[in-house]
Every structure is written in structure tokens, then in C-alpha cells.
Design a protein around this motif. Structure first.
Motif, PDB file in Angstrom:
ATOM      1  N   ARG A  65      -4.532  -5.612 -10.051  1.00  0.00           N
ATOM      2  CA  ARG A  65      -3.723  -4.606  -9.365  1.00  0.00           C
ATOM      3  C   ARG A  65      -4.192  -3.251  -9.890  1.00  0.00           C
ATOM      4  O   ARG A  65      -4.425  -3.089 -11.082  1.00  0.00           O
ATOM      5  N   GLN A  96       1.188   2.076  -0.574  1.00  0.00           N
ATOM      6  CA  GLN A  96       1.447   1.332  -1.795  1.00  0.00           C
ATOM      7  C   GLN A  96       2.905   0.921  -1.814  1.00  0.00           C
ATOM      8  O   GLN A  96       3.781   1.750  -1.932  1.00  0.00           O
ATOM      9  N   ASP A 112       4.108  -1.785  -3.848  1.00  0.00           N
ATOM     10  CA  ASP A 112       4.431  -2.540  -5.062  1.00  0.00           C
ATOM     11  C   ASP A 112       4.349  -1.604  -6.272  1.00  0.00           C
ATOM     12  O   ASP A 112       3.490  -1.763  -7.125  1.00  0.00           O
ATOM     13  N   ALA A 158       0.913  -0.063  -6.684  1.00  0.00           N
ATOM     14  CA  ALA A 158      -0.257  -0.883  -6.974  1.00  0.00           C
ATOM     15  C   ALA A 158      -0.784  -1.557  -5.708  1.00  0.00           C
ATOM     16  O   ALA A 158      -0.026  -1.889  -4.807  1.00  0.00           O
ATOM     17  N   PRO A 171      -3.915  -4.597  -4.392  1.00  0.00           N
ATOM     18  CA  PRO A 171      -4.816  -5.648  -4.888  1.00  0.00           C
ATOM     19  C   PRO A 171      -6.268  -5.193  -4.773  1.00  0.00           C
ATOM     20  O   PRO A 171      -6.677  -4.624  -3.771  1.00  0.00           O
TER      21      PRO A 171
END
Length: 125
Positions: free
Chosen positions: A9, A21, A23, A26, A28
Motif C-alpha cells: 500500500r 484514495q 483507504d 493508500a 495498492p
């Protein structure tokens, strides 16, 4: 020798072309090393959106990534530098603009260690 692929991440600091974004900031990212293809290079895959959704890949010298964890380093389209004690920043330049991505050092160090282990494995006959 085997391919090393590691998912991490990362935080996008600047780039209008990357996904929103959701999360905690973060996204992937995939780190890949293929010693049979090019034993000196690593590949970073960033998710893209807009006109060309999918993955944008950047291939650059593995030594650049390692050097950038200790001091600012750069070569052409990719620059890496430490950011405090536990993070590193990787800057990717393209004709479409610039992506600045922040990684945890431990994730990059773990990936680099795995690449050196992979490169040291004997080839089975």
C-alpha cells in the motif's frame, strides 16, 4: 531464479491520473522483479484511471531504489529519496505529468531483500 512480486500500500502525494484514495489515502501498488528478464531492474505498477484505466508500469534500476532509501537519487524519469525515518518517496515523470508516491521503507526493504535472494538462487537443470 524466480520472479518476485510483492503487493504494498502506498500514498499518492500528487497525481490527477490515479484513482481516488478511499483507504486512508493508500492505494495498492505492485513491486516486481524478474531476474530472467533483467537482473538489474525492478518494476513498480501503479493503478491508473481516466482515459487509460489499468496499471501504469515503471521499470528502473534496482540500485536506484536501494540508494534512494538512504539519500536522494535519480535517473531520468524516476527519482527516489528518504522521507523521515520510516518512509521514502518515489517520483515518476511521464509526458502526462508527475506522480509522487510515498512508501513505507520496510516494505521496500523487504522487497529488495527478496530480489537479492531470488537472484542468488541457483538455476535448476
Amino acid at each position: 531464479m524466480s520472479v518476485v512480486e510483492q503487493y504494498v500500500r502506498a500514498h499518492i502525494l500528487t497525481d490527477a491520473d490515479l484513482p481516488d484514495q478511499d483507504d486512508g489515502g493508500a492505494i495498492p501498488v505492485v513491486l516486481r522483479y524478474d531476474p530472467d528478464h533483467d537482473p538489474r531492474s525492478v518494476c513498480v505498477g501503479l493503478p491508473a484511471r481516466g482515459r487509460a484505466p489499468g496499471i501504469r508500469e515503471w521499470t528502473f534500476d534496482r540500485a536506484l531504489l536501494e540508494q534512494g532509501l538512504r539519500a536522494p537519487a535519480g535517473s531520468g524519469e524516476v527519482r527516489v529519496w528518504p522521507c523521515g525515518r520510516v518512509q521514502a518517496v518515489v517520483e515518476f515523470h511521464s509526458p502526462q505529468g508527475c506522480s509522487v508516491v510515498q512508501f513505507e521503507n520496510k516494505a521496500l526493504i523487504r522487497f529488495l531483500r527478496r530480489t537479492y535472494k531470488s537472484a542468488a538462487q541457483p538455476v535448476a537443470h
